[in-house]
Design an enzyme around this catalytic site. Structure first.
Site, PDB file in Angstrom:
ATOM      1  N   LYS A  21       0.835  -1.218   0.000  1.00 11.94           N
ATOM      2  CA  LYS A  21       0.000   0.000   0.000  1.00 11.94           C
ATOM      3  C   LYS A  21       0.860   1.254   0.000  1.00 11.94           C
ATOM      4  O   LYS A  21       2.045   1.225   0.349  1.00 11.94           O
ATOM      5  CB  LYS A  21      -0.937   0.023   1.209  1.00 11.94           C
ATOM      6  CG  LYS A  21      -0.252  -0.047   2.590  1.00 11.94           C
ATOM      7  CD  LYS A  21       0.241   1.275   3.126  1.00 11.94           C
ATOM      8  CE  LYS A  21       1.145   1.140   4.328  1.00 11.94           C
ATOM      9  NZ  LYS A  21       1.812   2.369   4.740  1.00 11.94           N
ATOM     10  N   ASP A 148      -1.384  -1.781   9.943  1.00 11.89           N
ATOM     11  CA  ASP A 148      -1.666  -1.835   8.503  1.00 11.89           C
ATOM     12  C   ASP A 148      -2.207  -3.189   8.048  1.00 11.89           C
ATOM     13  O   ASP A 148      -2.545  -3.359   6.871  1.00 11.89           O
ATOM     14  CB  ASP A 148      -0.383  -1.562   7.699  1.00 11.89           C
ATOM     15  CG  ASP A 148       0.150  -0.162   7.931  1.00 11.89           C
ATOM     16  OD1 ASP A 148      -0.649   0.717   8.325  1.00 11.89           O
ATOM     17  OD2 ASP A 148       1.353   0.047   7.716  1.00 11.89           O
TER      18      ASP A 148
END
Ligand code: C5P
Length: 314
Positions: A21, A148
């Protein structure tokens, strides 16, 4: 919770991939009692994947292959092994697995590669072992491993609040192309947050309890507006990452000088995410950065990409 059934697992081999990401915006607020900062961040998953193959075995083991340079621990501190241990504990099972991870996400680069390993491992083992927790409970378990991890399961583009684990999918149109410029060296996430706190204290900057989301960025994403997205890329941690790694600011400056609509530090760095118009522009900026000796490597990726998905099972 009640221990899961110890009947033999229904799968022999499961292959799952989870994306890396970038953070399109990262606004940082106050620290909570656990030492986590409150965030308002927009995550975007990109099409660089960590692929985990889990095969039935009597004990837990881990092997790595990688398309990116760098080293990862293979001992109990590895996030994939910690994910496996956590699932065993949660479900009260003692199954083993041979894990193989194939890496495409830059290592320790601020792109959530380790989190993607944990996410893919949880999804793969939940099927291999037949523990059947399902996506919501796996996401909650993932949040215990790192802020995350839940996003690596969800994928696409999402707003993260709280410490980053409280996720809402963001509507996007179109595809975005990113040049990921890797300047070399590593940055530790806790060290970057600590530096951010130091700078905030020194400059007398008051941190909000919960930062506001960036409405203009959400508009840019839903309206496929590259110019507006470029204008709203923002990372509160960037100044701290610049202070800890002097090689980063020159990369951001050079990428923009070479014509990129915008560039910023990805997460806690040191990868620099450069927003580009298309792959041709990515290639020309990459050549410029390499020629200037500012980066060790460049990758091109597209967002957004799906979250942890099962590729094969038998
Ligand atoms: O959750 P993760 O393992 O990625 O976080 C690593 C460290 O980064 C945390 O222990 C904390 O020091 C810092 N962090 C933070 N606030 C967040 C996420 C991470 O302070 N929202």
């Amino acid at each position: 919770m009640a221990p899961a059934s110890k009947t033999p697992p229904p799968r022999d081999r499961v292959v799952v991939r989870a994306p890396g990401k970038i953070n399109l915006s990262l606004k940082v607020g106050d620290i909570d009692a656990r030492g986590y900062h409150s965030l308002a961040t927009v995550f975007q998953a990109v099409d660089l994947y960590e692929t985990v193959t889990a095969t039935r075995a009597s004990t837990l083991s881990l092997e790595l292959t990688s398309e990116v340079p760098g080293e990862l621990p293979l001992d109990g501190s590895n996030l994939a092994l910690r994910a496996a241990e956590l699932l065993r504990e949660e479900c009260g099972v003692e199954f083993g697995a041979a894990l193989h991870i194939h890496k495409q996400v830059p290592i320790a680069g601020g792109m959530g590669g380790g989190s993607a390993d944990a996410a893919a491992t949880l999804v793969a083992l939940d099927r291999l072992w037949g523990t059947g927790l399902g996506s919501e409970r796996l996401r909650a378990l993932g949040a215990k491993l790192g802020a995350d991890v839940p996003f690596a399961m969800l994928g696409h583009t999402a707003l993260g609040r709280g410490n980053g684990t409280d996720l809402t999918t963001v509507l996007t149109h179109g595809e975005w192309t990113w040049l990921l410029a890797i300047p070399g060296g590593h940055l530790s996430t806790p060290a970057v947050f600590r530096k951010f706190d130091e700078i905030s204290l020194a400059t007398g900057r008051a941190l909000p309890g919960q930062p506001d989301r960036d409405e203009r960025q959400l508009q840019a994403l839903s309206g496929a507006n590259l110019e507006l997205l470029a204008d709203t890329l923002h990372n509160d941690l960037q100044v701290a990452a610049f202070a800890l790694h002097p090689g980063l600011e020159p990369v951001v400056e050079a990428a923009e000088r070479l014509g990129a609509p915008a560039a910023l530090v990805s997460g806690s760095g040191p990868t620099i995410a450069v927003l580009v118009e298309d792959e041709a522009q990515a290639r020309s900026i990459s050549a410029g950065l390499m020629r200037a000796g500012l980066v060790e490597n460049c990758l091109v990726a597209r967002g957004s990409a799906p979250g942890a998905s099962v590729l094969e099972e038998s």
